[in-house]
Design a protein around this motif. Structure first.
Motif, short mmCIF file in Angstrom:
data_model
loop_
_atom_site.label_atom_id
_atom_site.label_comp_id
_atom_site.label_asym_id
_atom_site.label_seq_id
_atom_site.Cartn_x
_atom_site.Cartn_y
_atom_site.Cartn_z
N TYR A 52 0.84 -1.19 0.00
CA TYR A 52 0.00 0.00 0.00
C TYR A 52 0.88 1.24 0.00
N ASP A 53 0.29 2.37 -0.39
CA ASP A 53 1.03 3.63 -0.33
C ASP A 53 1.32 4.01 1.12
N VAL A 54 2.37 4.77 1.30
CA VAL A 54 2.71 5.27 2.62
C VAL A 54 1.64 6.28 3.06
N THR A 55 1.14 6.12 4.28
CA THR A 55 0.10 7.01 4.81
C THR A 55 0.73 8.07 5.70
N PRO A 56 0.00 9.15 5.97
CA PRO A 56 0.53 10.15 6.92
C PRO A 56 0.85 9.54 8.28
N GLU A 57 0.03 8.58 8.70
CA GLU A 57 0.30 7.93 9.99
C GLU A 57 1.61 7.16 9.94
N ASP A 58 1.86 6.50 8.79
CA ASP A 58 3.15 5.81 8.62
C ASP A 58 4.30 6.79 8.77
N GLN A 59 4.19 7.93 8.09
CA GLN A 59 5.29 8.91 8.09
C GLN A 59 5.53 9.48 9.48
N ALA A 60 4.44 9.78 10.18
CA ALA A 60 4.59 10.33 11.53
C ALA A 60 5.26 9.33 12.46
N ALA A 61 4.84 8.07 12.39
CA ALA A 61 5.44 7.05 13.25
C ALA A 61 6.90 6.81 12.88
N TYR A 62 7.22 6.88 11.60
CA TYR A 62 8.60 6.69 11.15
C TYR A 62 9.48 7.83 11.66
#
Length: 908
Positions: free
Chosen positions: A694-704
């Motif tokens: 799946y595409d990277v989500t804003p939640e993914d980016q924040a957690a990263y």
């Protein structure tokens, strides 16, 4: 009795103690003259006077089968020590083969023949694409005898004959009319099996130059419900060694209330759950019960049949017409219909993204809890499981003739299997989620939905299968020259074969629209082959005989393969025979493994690009879920094998014989599907196209961004969640196995008390080692599960001991069947070893011993009556702590004591 010189010796037939103490008669060929008719034997293309080849052959006669109380071909195979196990007969509805059964000598590919010719492979394959002949398609009533060749025979028969060959021989050249009937049931008053068959023949080939032999049979079996076996119908197995709480918190039937959760680890039974099902929630590491939370818990046996009901009817005919003294025509026709119903639970309901259980929003009109509720429950269908209907047709015809010194046989044949398998209790995933969201489906309680709603949501889930095999074969045999031991026997031949497989699932299944059952696409492929082969029988000395054979096969896709076989048989004394053989073998890739368009489900995976242990967000990727699809691979090459046998038969005195054979087999380039870990490890290389995300989500980016620099470095660039893995088939693994077969027989004739025969046979597996990759150690099995000898599902010793008695019109038989103990499952993901380490604590599936007995009376003219009991002392199957019904259905028999009566009447 002594070993004669010209035609060698016949090995002792392995004792058939499982046939209620019946034994395979020791039959040595006597010195003969040239007028004695030569016959074809399983394992050779050369006609010969001796009924034995250099390789050992076990024969089950019709009388031995009748005395055994066997109700099906599966009953015979189950007690063959070289095979063992239940051949899938008691598999649950979750088995991908959906009722199809198979046989595997030595745990290796085994060729199944009918009258020496191939049957169609089942269209119902295993999850890994392995197909084989479905033993359910062979009615026992049509069979005159069964030959079991326990040696590699690819040099004679081609593909699949790695572990050996099982040849079912139909009746022929019979005159008269017979009626056979039998009925039996367990002493639990279930599992009834009723059989009725007629057979006959007309035409005397010696007078009229023709004969037609025919038969028809009908058979029906009733179910054995899990709830009717006290040892299975429970959730608390803690009184047994290694036993845990086993059960389902989703329900057993679709109308059962489930288990609710309003947050965290909290669990509670649905308010409509009956008091008898409210029990502590057994969640690891509290698998012995968690008193601080409860569940609506059901025994697995409440939703499962331990033996499924089936109906079978069949017809067979064999015709022979002698044109002249040296030329004859023959035809064989065989038809079998088999349908079975395998009971199981309906599908459990997932949440919208299929990552967990059903989630019901706080504002849902059926949610009275004021907060989000997770529901563990089944789809409220009336029934679950599978239903299967299979029709098998087999037609073979040809001509036998003599031209000069050559015996020639030309054969053409066509066979097909048409099957339909339907899955019950499944639902359309997206539609059900819409109904929940719109308040049209009530997931709480037992079932408060109308029949119309359930029908609207029910999935049309089925697959139609069709396999076809067409072949033509020409074989010629002769004798020429002269060696000190006699004339040289020779055979040459050629064969053409074409196989096809069509696998047509319903559109909803193809589209992945059905809950739980994610995707099952079709299969449509075919492959042809041409082969030439030759064989020599060399009587080097009067007491030394050699066999040499070779076969060349050229496949349309798999390429070519050449497989030789050499063997020796030596009789140094009149009471001792020694024989040995070496051969290579192969198994061609199945059509499913080549042409599968994709099948799979959601699998637990560790995503190395997102896993951060202990992190609030990324820890979920350390044990996450992704759709994993297996697809066919057209570039597969054949699996290969090497077989070696060395054995002897010793008869020190008349009527006493003892035999032993050491066998060793290496099976290489075994085809397996890629595992998810291997594909993910190669995502940036060879398997880049096999991974989608799946595409990277804003939640993914924040957690990263919240990770430490070291953690981000370890992960690498941020990627989205796993969406799908494509795992194809490759030639990857290897099996090395060896063992010893032992058999013995003693006959005692008395003047006043009748004749007695004591017999026994056993198979001891020294090793059964496997590697996933050629560079791996030979015990690195799938999921780190033990697969060597003595490990789970692989007992070291299978043995049979029998006693048979005959006097005048009476006969009786007893048989003792033994399966040695073996280790519990050591799979790390299994609760029993993830938290309790039962494997390293030495827990075993106990050994199992059962006794069979029968008595027959032939004092009435043309009538034989037989009564018997299998598992005479009503032994429960050995306890398996990893099973949610308390036993290993690969080796345990859930039926208990089975009693039967049979009658056979012959019309002159």
């Amino acid at each position: 009795m002594v070993f004669k010189e010209k035609v060698g010796v016949t090995s002792v037939k392995l004792a058939l103690a499982m046939f209620a103490g019946t034994f395979c008669a020791v039959s040595y060929a006597q010195e003969t003259n040239e007028n004695v008719q030569k016959v074809e034997i399983t394992g050779s293309n050369i006609k010969r006077i001796s009924i034995e080849n250099i390789s050992p052959v076990t024969t089950f006669t019709r009388e031995q089968i009748a005395r055994s109380g066997a109700t099906s071909v599966l009953d015979i195979i189950r007690h063959l020590t070289a095979a063992g196990g239940n051949s899938g007969e008691f598999a649950s509805s979750s088995s991908f083969r959906n009722g199809a059964t198979s046989v595997s000598l030595r745990g290796l590919p085994t060729l199944v023949l009918l009258n020496g010719n191939r049957l169609p492979n089942s269209g119902s394959d295993s999850y890994s694409g392995v197909t084989s002949v479905d033993l359910n398609s062979i009615p026992l009533a049509a069979i005159e005898r069964i030959d079991v060749l326990k040696d590699g025979a690819s040099a004679i028969y081609g593909t699949d004959a790695v572990g050996g060959v099982i040849n079912f021989i139909m009746k022929k050249d019979y005159q008269g009319f017979d009626v056979d009937t039998s009925y039996g049931k367990t002493t639990y008053n279930d599992g009834d099996i009723a059989k009725f068959s007629v057979s006959g023949g007309f035409g005397d080939r010696a007078k009229s130059n023709f004969n037609v032999t025919y038969g028809a049979s009908f058979e029906q079996a009733k179910a054995i419900h899990g709830v009717d076996r006290p040892w299975a119908n429970k959730t608390d197995f803690t009184s047994m060694p290694g036993g845990l709480f086993q059960g389902g918190v989703y329900g057993a039937k679709g109308t059962d209330p489930g288990t609710l959760s309003t947050g965290g680890s909290q669990r509670m039974p649905d308010p409509e759950c009956s008091a008898s099902h409210v029990k502590p929630y057994p969640d690891a590491p509290e698998w012995f019960a968690a008193p601080n939370r409860n569940a609506c818990m059901y025994a697995q046996a409440e939703s499962q049949d331990l033996a499924h009901p089936y109906t079978r009817y069949s017809g067979a005919a064999t015709a022979n017409y002698d044109i002249s003294a040296t030329t004859s025509l023959f035809a064989n026709l065989f038809y079998n219909h088999y349908d079975a119903r395998i009971i199981g639970s309906p599908a459990w309901i997932q949440n919208a993204d299929r990552s967990s259980v059903l989630t019901v929003a706080a504002n849902n009109p059926f949610n009275t809890y004021g907060k989000t509720v997770k529901i563990r429950r089944l789809f409220p269908a009336a029934e679950g499981g599978t239903g299967t209907n299979v029709d098998t047709t087999w037609l073979v015809g040809g001509m036998k003739t003599q031209i000069g010194d050559w015996d020639l046989t030309a054969t053409i044949g066509h066979s097909s299997e048409d099957g339909n398998t339907r899955v019950y209790g499944s639902f359309m995933h997206d539609k059900l989620q819409q109904y929940v969201t719109q308040g049209l489906f009530n997931p709480f309680g037992g079932n408060h939905n109308s029949a119309q709603v359930i029908n609207d949501l029910t999935a049309d889930q089925y697959t139609n299968t069709k396999t076809k095999t067409d072949f033509a074969k020409l074989v010629g045999s002769t004798e020429f020259g002269q060696l000190p031991g006699g004339k040289i026997g020779a055979a040459v031949g050629a064969e053409y074969k074409r196989e096809s497989l069509a696998y047509d699932p319903s559109q909803a299944w193809r589209d992945g629209a059905i809950g739980i059952y994610s995707t099952l696409k079709g299969i449509n492929g075919s492959e042809s082959l041409g082969a030439v082969f030759g064989e020599l029988n060399l009587p080097i000395l009067t007491n030394l005989e050699a066999q040499a054979a070779v076969r060349y096969d050229r496949y349309q896709l798999a390429g070519n393969t050449t497989n030789p076989k050499v063997g020796l048989r030596w009789t140094p004394t009149q009471t001792l025979m020694i024989r040995t053989s070496y051969s290579t073998g192969f198994r061609a890739p199945t059509l499913s493994q080549r042409f599968n368009e994709g099948r799979g489900g959601f699998a637990n995976v560790r995503d190395p690009k997102r896993c951060v242990l202990g992190d609030v967000y990324f820890d979920a990727s350390c044990n996450g879920s992704a759709l994993s699809l297996i697809t066919g691979t057209k570039t597969l090459k054949p699996e290969t094998s090497n077989q070696f046998n060395l054995g002897f038969v010793f008869e020190p005195v008349k009527d006493l014989s003892f035999g032993m054979t050491f066998w060793s087999i290496k099976w290489k380039d075994k085809i397996d599907n890629l595992d998810n870990d291997t594909v993910l490890a190669g995502e940036d290389g060879a398997f880049k196209s096999s991974v989608s995300r799946y595409d990277v989500t804003p939640e993914d980016q924040a957690a990263y961004n919240s990770l430490t620099a070291a953690q981000r470095t370890a992960l690498g660039p941020l990627v989205g969640r796993l969406k799908q893995l494509s795992v194809g088939f490759i030639n990857r693994s290897e099996v090395s196995t060896s063992g010893i077969d032992v058999d013995a027989s003693y006959k005692l004739k008395t003047a006043n008390y009748g004749n007695f025969t004591l017999s026994g046979d056993a198979t001891y597996t020294i090793k059964y080692d496997q590697s996933l990759l050629p560079s791996d150690p030979l015990i690195n099995c799938a999921n780190n599960m033990g697969c060597e000898a003595g490990q789970y599902g692989n007992p070291v010793l299978l043995a049979k001991l029998g006693l048979n008695w005959e006097k005048d019109v009476w006969s009786a038989s007893t048989g003792v069947n033994f399966t040695s103990h073996y280790h519990v499952d050591r799979t790390p993901s299994a609760t029993i070893n993830r938290y309790y380490d039962l494997y390293n604590k030495g827990y075993m599936i106990p050994s199992m011993t059962t006794v069979d007995a029968s008595v027959s009376y032939a004092g009435f003219k043309n009538l034989v009556l037989r009564f018997g009991a299998n598992n005479l002392f009503n032994r429960d199957p050995a306890f398996d702590p990893s099973s949610n019904v308390g036993y290993d259905n690969s080796y345990g028999d859930p039926r208990g004591r089975y009693v039967y009566a049979a009658a056979s009447y012959h019309f002159n």
